[in-house]
Design a protein around this motif. Structure first.
Motif, PDB file in Angstrom:
ATOM      1  N   GLU A  34       3.494   8.043   3.304  1.00 51.57           N
ATOM      2  CA  GLU A  34       3.447   8.261   4.789  1.00 51.57           C
ATOM      3  C   GLU A  34       1.984   7.906   5.085  1.00 51.57           C
ATOM      4  N   PHE A  35       1.571   6.710   6.016  1.00 52.41           N
ATOM      5  CA  PHE A  35       0.751   6.848   6.878  1.00 52.41           C
ATOM      6  C   PHE A  35       0.349   7.785   7.553  1.00 52.41           C
ATOM      7  N   ASN A  36      -0.671   8.056   7.003  1.00 53.58           N
ATOM      8  CA  ASN A  36      -1.303   9.320   8.064  1.00 53.58           C
ATOM      9  C   ASN A  36      -2.610   9.614   7.841  1.00 53.58           C
ATOM     10  N   GLN A  37      -3.095  10.539   8.221  1.00 56.14           N
ATOM     11  CA  GLN A  37      -4.701  10.258   8.664  1.00 56.14           C
ATOM     12  C   GLN A  37      -5.293  10.694   6.780  1.00 56.14           C
ATOM     13  N   GLU A  38      -4.712  11.371   6.450  1.00 55.45           N
ATOM     14  CA  GLU A  38      -5.258  11.811   4.661  1.00 55.45           C
ATOM     15  C   GLU A  38      -4.866  10.525   4.553  1.00 55.45           C
ATOM     16  N   LEU A  39      -4.078  10.013   4.038  1.00 53.80           N
ATOM     17  CA  LEU A  39      -4.181   8.596   3.523  1.00 53.80           C
ATOM     18  C   LEU A  39      -4.945   7.866   3.659  1.00 53.80           C
ATOM     19  N   PHE A  40      -5.481   7.472   4.818  1.00 60.68           N
ATOM     20  CA  PHE A  40      -6.301   6.095   5.146  1.00 60.68           C
ATOM     21  C   PHE A  40      -7.757   7.043   5.113  1.00 60.68           C
TER      22      PHE A  40
ATOM     23  N   ILE B  56      -9.925   4.522   9.274  1.00 61.11           N
ATOM     24  CA  ILE B  56      -9.466   3.796   9.987  1.00 61.11           C
ATOM     25  C   ILE B  56      -8.789   5.062   9.846  1.00 61.11           C
ATOM     26  N   SER B  57      -7.279   4.822  11.302  1.00 63.17           N
ATOM     27  CA  SER B  57      -7.047   5.787  11.750  1.00 63.17           C
ATOM     28  C   SER B  57      -5.674   5.287  12.174  1.00 63.17           C
ATOM     29  N   SER B  58      -4.878   4.560  11.961  1.00 65.02           N
ATOM     30  CA  SER B  58      -3.666   3.886  12.711  1.00 65.02           C
ATOM     31  C   SER B  58      -2.969   2.580  11.797  1.00 65.02           C
ATOM     32  N   ILE B  59      -2.276   2.646  11.761  1.00 67.76           N
ATOM     33  CA  ILE B  59      -1.466   0.994  11.346  1.00 67.76           C
ATOM     34  C   ILE B  59      -1.581  -0.117  11.644  1.00 67.76           C
ATOM     35  N   ASP B  60      -2.535   0.158  12.741  1.00 70.06           N
ATOM     36  CA  ASP B  60      -2.889  -1.173  13.436  1.00 70.06           C
ATOM     37  C   ASP B  60      -4.061  -1.347  13.286  1.00 70.06           C
ATOM     38  N   GLU B  61      -5.520  -0.324  13.245  1.00 68.65           N
ATOM     39  CA  GLU B  61      -6.720  -0.391  12.799  1.00 68.65           C
ATOM     40  C   GLU B  61      -6.354  -0.767  11.184  1.00 68.65           C
ATOM     41  N   LEU B  62      -5.163  -0.228  10.010  1.00 73.55           N
ATOM     42  CA  LEU B  62      -5.445  -1.049   8.763  1.00 73.55           C
ATOM     43  C   LEU B  62      -4.870  -2.656   9.096  1.00 73.55           C
TER      44      LEU B  62
ATOM     45  N   ILE C 203       0.360  -0.973  -0.190  1.00 71.96           N
ATOM     46  CA  ILE C 203      -0.081  -0.269  -0.451  1.00 71.96           C
ATOM     47  C   ILE C 203       1.210   1.192  -0.189  1.00 71.96           C
ATOM     48  N   ALA C 204       2.216   1.676   0.762  1.00 72.68           N
ATOM     49  CA  ALA C 204       2.753   2.564   0.741  1.00 72.68           C
ATOM     50  C   ALA C 204       3.519   2.208  -0.727  1.00 72.68           C
ATOM     51  N   LYS C 205       3.652   1.909  -1.247  1.00 71.80           N
ATOM     52  CA  LYS C 205       4.088   1.794  -3.040  1.00 71.80           C
ATOM     53  C   LYS C 205       3.753   2.048  -3.583  1.00 71.80           C
ATOM     54  N   GLN C 206       2.124   1.656  -3.286  1.00 73.44           N
ATOM     55  CA  GLN C 206       0.813   2.136  -4.659  1.00 73.44           C
ATOM     56  C   GLN C 206       0.844   3.758  -4.091  1.00 73.44           C
ATOM     57  N   TYR C 207       0.780   4.224  -3.100  1.00 74.42           N
ATOM     58  CA  TYR C 207       0.367   5.563  -2.879  1.00 74.42           C
ATOM     59  C   TYR C 207       1.472   6.641  -2.876  1.00 74.42           C
ATOM     60  N   GLY C 208       2.909   5.582  -3.436  1.00 76.48           N
ATOM     61  CA  GLY C 208       3.795   6.617  -2.740  1.00 76.48           C
ATOM     62  C   GLY C 208       3.954   7.619  -4.098  1.00 76.48           C
ATOM     63  N   LYS C 209       5.347   7.947  -4.300  1.00 74.53           N
ATOM     64  CA  LYS C 209       5.901   8.626  -5.385  1.00 74.53           C
ATOM     65  C   LYS C 209       7.033   8.190  -6.350  1.00 74.53           C
ATOM     66  N   LEU C 210       6.797   7.800  -8.096  1.00 74.42           N
ATOM     67  CA  LEU C 210       7.195   7.125  -8.780  1.00 74.42           C
ATOM     68  C   LEU C 210       8.440   8.443  -9.159  1.00 74.42           C
ATOM     69  N   ILE C 211       9.678   8.052  -8.791  1.00 81.24           N
ATOM     70  CA  ILE C 211      10.913   8.102 -10.244  1.00 81.24           C
ATOM     71  C   ILE C 211      11.329   7.179 -11.094  1.00 81.24           C
ATOM     72  N   SER C 212      11.289   8.099 -12.093  1.00 82.66           N
ATOM     73  CA  SER C 212      11.983   7.631 -13.085  1.00 82.66           C
ATOM     74  C   SER C 212      13.260   7.317 -13.512  1.00 82.66           C
TER      75      SER C 212
END
Length: 441
Positions: free
Chosen positions: A251-257, A266-272, A146-155
């Motif tokens: 970064e896992f934060n509330q905006e991403l959740f 969802i509001s935490s890694i444990d809940e995720l 998930i972190a990769k899926q919503y991360g930033k791609l760098i060519s």
């Protein structure tokens, strides 16, 4: 007309149909009279051809046609009224000679009969009921994806171990042209992953599909091929690299959740992880059910002994196509088909003895559940009953869909019955262990 059945043995019989002139004469006379009204024969006015001429020119073909109609109708009616449990279809005896100059005819048909046998569900052996858990390794891997899926791609210019590649799978012979984007960790075959290291945009990597993934069903997603084609698929596909990217993980934060699951769910890694675990184990239960059904089926086939009218069935298979198959090919085809036939007979007996039936309401309810799940995937979490009912009605109008859904409903009923009556061992495994149990790898 007289119809008799001569039993050869428990699995083979001959049906004899004796036809007299009274059974076909009226139909023949009517057909010839119709020909007389319309026949255009040189030397005679239309409609004025003598019946003797009509009889000479058309009599025998009409006789054969009308006798065959009577024969087929009588055979069908007899089989229905006698409720014979047949395997295959009746086969005309090829060694009989018909004298069409006579008034009475006799026709023999060979038939193969379904065997009598007992299915003892309590005697089923060596069946394990798996409970598949989403373990910590799997949950951590999913969080990382998930972190990769919503991360930033760098060519990047060339492939390294943690990079992602985008490109297209191709195999001209099998009609495969499938765009895909993935990280190298998707492959169960680590040699394939290593083959990408150091490659650049425009390079082509040849990949063997056998054992490529931990589950052959993933070939459906990556190669865009049908379910029936993926099991044991053993071909080579080319992957042309079109883009290479490193990933800066999100970064896992509330905006991403909130972006992934909706505001405040969802509001935490444990809940995720808890959410991932819940969803994964629902899917795992379905896979466990399917293996359980397959294993019980295999055990029943192995332990339920009965004979089949194999010689008759091979003869019948030989008559099915437009061109008769040679004997060696018939043997090969029968060997392939025998297990499936045994399964159909056993399944039919289990259904009959346990009164398993599918009602229209069963199908509607099952279809509604599937539709609601599909709508939820697209964000429609609370569709109206009227909306769902309309989609159900459209689906139920498609006979192919009804057949597929009926098989699913009956599969669920069979699983419920086997859960109740089949003795099993219980075993808790993670998904990787389950895959090894399933595929022996």
């Amino acid at each position: 007309m007289n119809i008799t059945k001569t039993q050869i043995d428990a699995l083979n019989a001959v049906i004899t149909i004796a036809i007299t002139k009274e059974d076909y004469a009226t139909q023949v006379d009517k057909k010839l009279y119709d020909y007389k009204k319309t026949a255009a024969i040189s030397g005679f006015r239309k409609g004025a051809v003598p019946m003797s001429v009509i009889q000479k020119q058309y009599g025998k073909p009409v006789l054969q046609e009308e006798v065959n109609k009577v024969l087929q109708a009588s055979l069908s009616k007899y089989l229905s009224s006698e409720r014979l449990d047949l395997l295959g279809n009746p086969i005309p005896r090829m060694d009989q000679t018909i004298d069409w100059d006579q008034d009475e005819f006799s026709f023999d048909f060979e038939i193969g009969l379904a065997p009598e046998f007992v299915v003892d569900l309590s005697a089923t052996k060596n069946v394990t009921r798996y409970t598949i858990i989403a373990d910590d390794k799997m949950l951590n891997d999913q969080v990382d994806r998930i972190a990769k899926q919503y991360g930033k791609l760098i060519s990047q210019s060339e492939v390294k171990e943690d990079f992602e590649v985008r490109g297209t799978f191709t195999n001209e012979e099998n009609g495969i042209i499938a765009p895909a984007n993935f990280g190298l960790d998707i492959f169960a075959n680590k040699k394939v992953a290593k083959a990408f290291i150091g490659k650049k945009v425009g390079d082509v990597v040849a990949i063997e599909t056998k054992g490529l993934f931990d589950d052959d069903h993933k070939l459906m997603d990556y190669l865009k091929i049908g379910h029936d084609d993926v099991h044991g698929l053993d071909i080579t596909v080319d992957f042309t690299i079109e883009e290479i990217n490193a990933i800066e993980k999100a970064e896992f934060n509330q905006e991403l959740f909130d972006k992934i699951f909706g505001a405040g769910i969802i509001s935490s890694i444990d809940e995720l992880k808890a959410k991932i675990k819940e969803d994964a184990e629902v899917q795992f239960a379905q896979q466990s059910d399917q293996k359980f059904l397959n294993d019980v089926t295999d055990s029943l086939i192995e332990n339920t002994k009965f004979d089949l009218p194999s010689l008759f069935l091979k003869k019948w298979m030989k008559t099915m196509g437009e061109t008769p198959l040679p004997d060696d090919q018939i043997e090969e085809e029968y060997a392939k088909a025998e297990k499936g036939l045994r399964f159909q007979l056993i399944e039919g007996r289990v259904m009959a003895e346990n009164k398993l039936q599918i009602t229209f309401e069963d199908l509607k309810a099952h279809t509604a559940v599937i539709i609601k799940k599909q709508m939820a995937q697209f964000g429609q979490l609370d569709p109206s009953d009227e909306e769902v009912a309309g989609i159900v009605a459209r689906v139920m109008g498609n006979q192919d869909e009804v057949k597929r859904l009926s098989e699913q409903v009956m599969g669920e009923k069979m699983i419920g019955l086997y859960n109740e009556k089949v003795k099993t061992k219980s075993k808790e495994v993670n998904y990787d262990q389950f895959v090894k149990e399933m595929y022996g790898e």
